[in-house]
Design a protein around this motif. Structure first.
Motif, PDB file in Angstrom:
ATOM      1  N   LEU A  94       0.737  -1.117  -0.172  1.00  0.00           N
ATOM      2  CA  LEU A  94       0.095   0.247   0.418  1.00  0.00           C
ATOM      3  C   LEU A  94       0.227   1.219   0.036  1.00  0.00           C
ATOM      4  N   SER A  95       1.960   1.083   0.382  1.00  0.00           N
ATOM      5  CA  SER A  95       3.347   2.062   0.302  1.00  0.00           C
ATOM      6  C   SER A  95       4.164   2.042   0.302  1.00  0.00           C
ATOM      7  N   ASN A  96       4.893   3.152  -0.316  1.00  0.00           N
ATOM      8  CA  ASN A  96       6.421   2.640  -0.357  1.00  0.00           C
ATOM      9  C   ASN A  96       7.526   2.956   1.050  1.00  0.00           C
ATOM     10  N   SER A  97       6.540   3.212   1.741  1.00  0.00           N
ATOM     11  CA  SER A  97       7.754   3.705   2.964  1.00  0.00           C
ATOM     12  C   SER A  97       7.930   2.124   3.049  1.00  0.00           C
ATOM     13  N   CYS A  98       7.737   1.027   3.007  1.00  0.00           N
ATOM     14  CA  CYS A  98       8.594  -0.060   3.616  1.00  0.00           C
ATOM     15  C   CYS A  98       9.749  -0.265   2.846  1.00  0.00           C
ATOM     16  N   GLN A  99       9.929  -0.559   1.516  1.00  0.00           N
ATOM     17  CA  GLN A  99      11.033  -0.072   0.665  1.00  0.00           C
ATOM     18  C   GLN A  99      12.113   0.655   0.902  1.00  0.00           C
ATOM     19  N   THR A 100      11.537   2.100   1.653  1.00  0.00           N
ATOM     20  CA  THR A 100      12.490   3.326   1.188  1.00  0.00           C
ATOM     21  C   THR A 100      13.060   3.048   3.148  1.00  0.00           C
ATOM     22  N   ALA A 101      12.225   1.906   4.498  1.00  0.00           N
ATOM     23  CA  ALA A 101      12.438   1.903   5.650  1.00  0.00           C
ATOM     24  C   ALA A 101      14.141   0.722   5.731  1.00  0.00           C
ATOM     25  N   PHE A 102      13.148  -0.344   4.360  1.00  0.00           N
ATOM     26  CA  PHE A 102      14.539  -1.115   4.532  1.00  0.00           C
ATOM     27  C   PHE A 102      15.487  -0.555   4.107  1.00  0.00           C
ATOM     28  N   VAL A 103      15.753  -0.383   2.411  1.00  0.00           N
ATOM     29  CA  VAL A 103      17.148   0.580   2.106  1.00  0.00           C
ATOM     30  C   VAL A 103      17.825   1.049   3.100  1.00  0.00           C
ATOM     31  N   LEU A 104      17.142   1.808   3.929  1.00  0.00           N
ATOM     32  CA  LEU A 104      17.979   2.916   5.593  1.00  0.00           C
ATOM     33  C   LEU A 104      18.339   1.914   6.219  1.00  0.00           C
ATOM     34  N   SER A 105      17.340   0.934   6.526  1.00  0.00           N
ATOM     35  CA  SER A 105      18.091  -0.389   7.443  1.00  0.00           C
ATOM     36  C   SER A 105      19.678  -0.367   7.170  1.00  0.00           C
ATOM     37  N   VAL A 112      18.704  -1.955  12.798  1.00  0.00           N
ATOM     38  CA  VAL A 112      17.768  -2.268  12.531  1.00  0.00           C
ATOM     39  C   VAL A 112      16.806  -3.083  11.428  1.00  0.00           C
ATOM     40  N   HIS A 113      15.296  -3.841  12.498  1.00  0.00           N
ATOM     41  CA  HIS A 113      15.377  -5.099  11.470  1.00  0.00           C
ATOM     42  C   HIS A 113      13.866  -3.634  11.111  1.00  0.00           C
ATOM     43  N   VAL A 114      13.523  -4.387   9.800  1.00  0.00           N
ATOM     44  CA  VAL A 114      12.183  -3.814   9.070  1.00  0.00           C
ATOM     45  C   VAL A 114      11.601  -4.450   8.674  1.00  0.00           C
ATOM     46  N   VAL A 115      10.222  -5.033   9.418  1.00  0.00           N
ATOM     47  CA  VAL A 115       9.192  -5.740   9.289  1.00  0.00           C
ATOM     48  C   VAL A 115       8.284  -5.302   8.129  1.00  0.00           C
ATOM     49  N   ASP A 116       8.422  -6.434   7.128  1.00  0.00           N
ATOM     50  CA  ASP A 116       7.519  -6.554   6.160  1.00  0.00           C
ATOM     51  C   ASP A 116       5.921  -7.393   5.896  1.00  0.00           C
ATOM     52  N   ASN A 117       5.249  -7.076   6.823  1.00  0.00           N
ATOM     53  CA  ASN A 117       4.094  -7.806   6.973  1.00  0.00           C
ATOM     54  C   ASN A 117       2.813  -7.921   7.241  1.00  0.00           C
ATOM     55  N   GLN A 118       2.540  -6.224   5.735  1.00  0.00           N
ATOM     56  CA  GLN A 118       1.823  -6.518   4.721  1.00  0.00           C
ATOM     57  C   GLN A 118       0.174  -6.140   6.145  1.00  0.00           C
ATOM     58  N   ARG A 119       0.594  -5.227   6.755  1.00  0.00           N
ATOM     59  CA  ARG A 119      -0.168  -4.673   7.712  1.00  0.00           C
ATOM     60  C   ARG A 119      -0.819  -3.781   7.924  1.00  0.00           C
ATOM     61  N   ILE A 120      -2.015  -3.218   8.124  1.00  0.00           N
ATOM     62  CA  ILE A 120      -2.154  -1.852   8.077  1.00  0.00           C
ATOM     63  C   ILE A 120      -3.863  -1.593   8.711  1.00  0.00           C
ATOM     64  N   SER A 121      -3.551  -0.493   9.707  1.00  0.00           N
ATOM     65  CA  SER A 121      -4.781   0.222  10.588  1.00  0.00           C
ATOM     66  C   SER A 121      -4.713  -1.296  11.590  1.00  0.00           C
TER      67      SER A 121
END
Length: 292
Positions: A94-105, A112-121
């Motif tokens: 739903l957003s690129n913020s996950c990918q961005t965070a992953f690259v920054l990490s 820093v562990h970026v969790v991509d677990n497809q959740r919202i709200s």
């Protein structure tokens, strides 16, 4: 004993307010919105009420993502007195913020562990609570990420809308379909199963839409999540966009339909609201983690 070694970061899509974040001991990055070219931050310089007022006025609203500088600064501050950070952004679908965070990490040498677990709200909020539970149980940042990602499909959301206007505006349905839907009082039921917002069913009116959502949720609990449900691991949630009174009724209805299940309700995150408009109702379920 509190584990101060690992900090948890999420964004305001989780529905966790700045005040609740303080109480939980987590950090919530506000999602940025541009309204008529002006920058606002969810929960900081933009309230739910103001947002819906602007939406109604047909203001030009676009969603953005937290700036890389803000994200990195947040992590740096936390890493000054924590060993690791677990970062839980909104669904990458739903957003690129996950990918961005992953690259920054990658700049942070595995801290820093970026969790991509497809959740919202409301389901994203549950992931934050799960992370806290796991940290409390002595898990490392890498283990928290691994467990949450392994369980990313263990959630389900159904949403019905008051208006088709915003789906049309966002190009998700054609103007002709929107016009016909309005005439027939069609209320779409949408679903989020992991990555994105998809169509699920069409209902004549909201009453039927609610029935469809309740039935879909019953099916999920009976079939898809049967084993977890037996163990009492499924958390039921409700959400809405700007229609609190109607939402309170909806919550009561759900409590009647799903006796014995506690229901947490939050306003839907504004990042979702700008695509679906005011007056939506949602029901969601997510599995909470089991700690061995």
């Amino acid at each position: 004993m509190e584990n101060t070694k690992i900090a948890v970061v999420t964004d305001s899509n989780s529905g966790i307010t700045q005040q609740q974040a303080k109480e939980l001991g987590v950090t919530v990055l506000p999602m940025p919105f541009y309204i008529n070219e002006q920058l606002f931050l969810e929960g900081i310089t933009l309230t739910q009420e103001e947002f819906y007022k602007k939406l109604e006025e047909d203001a030009n609203i676009s969603t953005s993502q937290p700036s890389p500088a803000d994200v990195m600064e947040t992590w740096e501050k936390l890493l000054a007195d924590h060993e690791e950070v677990v970062h839980i952004p909104m669904s990458s679908g739903l957003s690129n913020s996950c990918q961005t965070a992953f690259v920054l990490s990658r700049e942070f040498n595995g801290r820093v562990h970026v969790v991509d677990n497809q959740r919202i709200s409301v389901t994203q909020r549950q992931s934050v609570l799960d992370a806290l539970t796991l940290i409390q149980a002595g898990k490392t940042g890498a283990q928290v990420k691994e467990i949450l990602e392994a369980e990313k499909s263990e959630s389900s959301i159904y949403i019905t809308l008051e208006t088709l206007k915003y789906l049309k505006k966002g190009g998700r349905i054609t103007p002709a379909a929107a016009a016909l839907g309005t005439v027939l009082k069609l209320k779409p039921v949408l679903q989020i199963q992991g990555e994105k917002l998809d169509a699920f069913a069409k209902a004549r009116g909201k009453k039927q839409a609610k029935k469809i959502m309740i039935k879909a949720m019953e099916e999920d609990l009976k079939k898809r999540f049967k084993e977890y449900n037996k163990k009492g691991l499924m958390c039921l949630e409700a959400a809405y966009t700007g229609n609190l009174e109607e939402a309170e009724e909806w919550k009561k209805e759900l409590e009647k339909e799903f006796p014995g299940m506690e229901i947490h309700m939050d306003p839907l995150s504004l990042s979702v609201a700008c695509h679906i408009g005011q007056g939506a109702l949602a029901v969601a379920v997510s599995k909470k983690v089991e700690v061995e």
